[in-house]
Write a protein that holds these residues in place. Structure first.
Motif, PDB file in Angstrom:
ATOM      1  N   VAL A  13       0.788  -1.291  -0.346  1.00  0.00           N
ATOM      2  CA  VAL A  13      -0.366  -0.044   0.183  1.00  0.00           C
ATOM      3  C   VAL A  13       1.195   1.180  -0.056  1.00  0.00           C
ATOM      4  O   VAL A  13       1.331   1.256   1.368  1.00  0.00           O
ATOM      5  CB  VAL A  13      -0.949  -0.182   1.188  1.00  0.00           C
ATOM      6  N   GLY A  14       0.920   2.179  -0.687  1.00  0.00           N
ATOM      7  CA  GLY A  14       1.650   2.836  -1.375  1.00  0.00           C
ATOM      8  C   GLY A  14       0.914   4.552  -1.635  1.00  0.00           C
ATOM      9  O   GLY A  14      -0.891   5.149  -1.445  1.00  0.00           O
ATOM     10  N   GLY A  15       1.662   5.408  -1.203  1.00  0.00           N
ATOM     11  CA  GLY A  15       0.485   6.584  -0.980  1.00  0.00           C
ATOM     12  C   GLY A  15       0.292   6.765   0.187  1.00  0.00           C
ATOM     13  O   GLY A  15      -0.953   7.328   0.134  1.00  0.00           O
ATOM     14  N   LEU A  16       0.649   6.552   1.276  1.00  0.00           N
ATOM     15  CA  LEU A  16       0.288   7.118   2.155  1.00  0.00           C
ATOM     16  C   LEU A  16       0.234   8.443   3.357  1.00  0.00           C
ATOM     17  O   LEU A  16       1.173   8.843   2.985  1.00  0.00           O
ATOM     18  CB  LEU A  16       0.288   5.934   3.765  1.00  0.00           C
ATOM     19  N   ASP A  17      -0.772   8.766   3.877  1.00  0.00           N
ATOM     20  CA  ASP A  17      -0.449  10.531   4.331  1.00  0.00           C
ATOM     21  C   ASP A  17       0.462   9.680   5.824  1.00  0.00           C
ATOM     22  O   ASP A  17       0.192   8.933   6.288  1.00  0.00           O
ATOM     23  CB  ASP A  17      -1.989  10.754   4.751  1.00  0.00           C
ATOM     24  N   HIS A  18       0.991  10.487   6.367  1.00  0.00           N
ATOM     25  CA  HIS A  18       1.647  10.139   8.147  1.00  0.00           C
ATOM     26  C   HIS A  18       0.861  10.217   8.426  1.00  0.00           C
ATOM     27  O   HIS A  18       1.132   9.235   9.875  1.00  0.00           O
ATOM     28  CB  HIS A  18       2.729  11.333   7.489  1.00  0.00           C
ATOM     29  N   ALA A  19      -0.289  10.496   8.572  1.00  0.00           N
ATOM     30  CA  ALA A  19      -1.382  10.268   9.642  1.00  0.00           C
ATOM     31  C   ALA A  19      -2.115   9.144   9.718  1.00  0.00           C
ATOM     32  O   ALA A  19      -2.426   8.518  10.629  1.00  0.00           O
ATOM     33  CB  ALA A  19      -2.697  10.922   9.290  1.00  0.00           C
ATOM     34  N   PHE A  55       4.866   4.449   2.631  1.00  0.00           N
ATOM     35  CA  PHE A  55       4.366   2.912   2.133  1.00  0.00           C
ATOM     36  C   PHE A  55       3.719   2.080   3.269  1.00  0.00           C
ATOM     37  O   PHE A  55       4.843   1.948   4.567  1.00  0.00           O
ATOM     38  CB  PHE A  55       4.396   2.294   1.014  1.00  0.00           C
ATOM     39  N   GLY A  56       3.122   0.750   2.878  1.00  0.00           N
ATOM     40  CA  GLY A  56       3.102  -0.284   4.040  1.00  0.00           C
ATOM     41  C   GLY A  56       2.655  -1.372   3.788  1.00  0.00           C
ATOM     42  O   GLY A  56       2.396  -1.628   2.372  1.00  0.00           O
ATOM     43  N   LYS A  84      -1.538   3.894  -3.909  1.00  0.00           N
ATOM     44  CA  LYS A  84      -1.968   2.961  -4.694  1.00  0.00           C
ATOM     45  C   LYS A  84      -1.699   1.122  -3.732  1.00  0.00           C
ATOM     46  O   LYS A  84      -0.852   1.520  -3.052  1.00  0.00           O
ATOM     47  CB  LYS A  84      -0.223   2.930  -5.632  1.00  0.00           C
ATOM     48  N   VAL A  85      -2.378  -0.208  -4.426  1.00  0.00           N
ATOM     49  CA  VAL A  85      -1.983  -1.213  -3.641  1.00  0.00           C
ATOM     50  C   VAL A  85      -1.892  -1.750  -5.015  1.00  0.00           C
ATOM     51  O   VAL A  85      -2.550  -1.890  -5.632  1.00  0.00           O
ATOM     52  CB  VAL A  85      -3.805  -1.571  -3.159  1.00  0.00           C
ATOM     53  N   SER A  86      -0.820  -2.702  -4.447  1.00  0.00           N
ATOM     54  CA  SER A  86      -0.225  -4.196  -5.640  1.00  0.00           C
ATOM     55  C   SER A  86      -0.161  -5.191  -5.133  1.00  0.00           C
ATOM     56  O   SER A  86       0.027  -4.925  -3.514  1.00  0.00           O
ATOM     57  CB  SER A  86       0.548  -3.575  -6.691  1.00  0.00           C
ATOM     58  N   ALA A  87       0.089  -6.468  -5.585  1.00  0.00           N
ATOM     59  CA  ALA A  87       0.921  -7.253  -4.325  1.00  0.00           C
ATOM     60  C   ALA A  87       2.338  -7.137  -3.995  1.00  0.00           C
ATOM     61  O   ALA A  87       2.530  -6.390  -4.867  1.00  0.00           O
ATOM     62  CB  ALA A  87       1.236  -8.303  -5.919  1.00  0.00           C
TER      63      ALA A  87
END
Length: 153
Positions: A13-19, A55-56, A84-87
């Motif tokens: 999971v990419g592009g995550l906000d810092h919150a 990301f996580g 962005k969610v990918s394998a």
């Protein structure tokens, strides 16, 4: 569960906000199946004040749940940011790729993959000899050709 099976059940999971924290990420992906683990990698620099690197990874119990999460959550919005969610891809070794401390040709397996065969060496040598023995005048040897274009049959 084997590493390959775990990887198939894990999404990036990419592009995550810092919150976003692990609980928020788990809550967002809970509708798609049982979650085994959620991780948000910390910044490499100890002086960084960011809670994570943006990301996580979310690991599901079943690979089908991971696919469902990818299909439904990719390009969705979380905390005002498109994610962005990918394998998930396997983690590279620390001695591989651009961040490596060793030269690429010294890495294990590189030489076997990129080694030049004897047949290739012979072909390269023949091409070099053909270039050296070529006449200096590029028009030499064309005297018999008085008609331009393809030869009539």
């Amino acid at each position: 569960m084997t590493d390959a099976a775990r990887l198939k059940a894990t999404v990036y999971v990419g592009g995550l906000d810092h919150a976003v924290n692990e609980k928020v990420l788990a809550d967002a992906f809970l509708p798609f199946g049982e979650i085994v683990d959620v991780s948000l990698p910390k910044p490499d620099l100890p002086s960084s004040t960011d809670p994570h690197r943006g990301f996580g990874y979310v690991e599901f119990e079943l690979p089908g749940d991971a696919k469902e999460a990818i299909d439904n959550m990719d390009q969705s919005e979380l905390f005002g940011r498109v994610i962005k969610v990918s394998a998930a891809k396997p983690q590279k070794e620390s001695n591989e790729g651009l961040g490596s401390k060793t030269a690429v040709w010294e890495q294990e397996g590189w030489l076997a993959k990129h080694a030049v065969s004897d047949e290739d060496k012979l072909a390269a040598e023949q091409a070099r000899i053909a270039l050296e023995t070529r006449p200096d005048d590029p028009m030499q040897g064309l005297e018999g050709l008085d008609v331009a274009g393809p030869q009539p049959e």
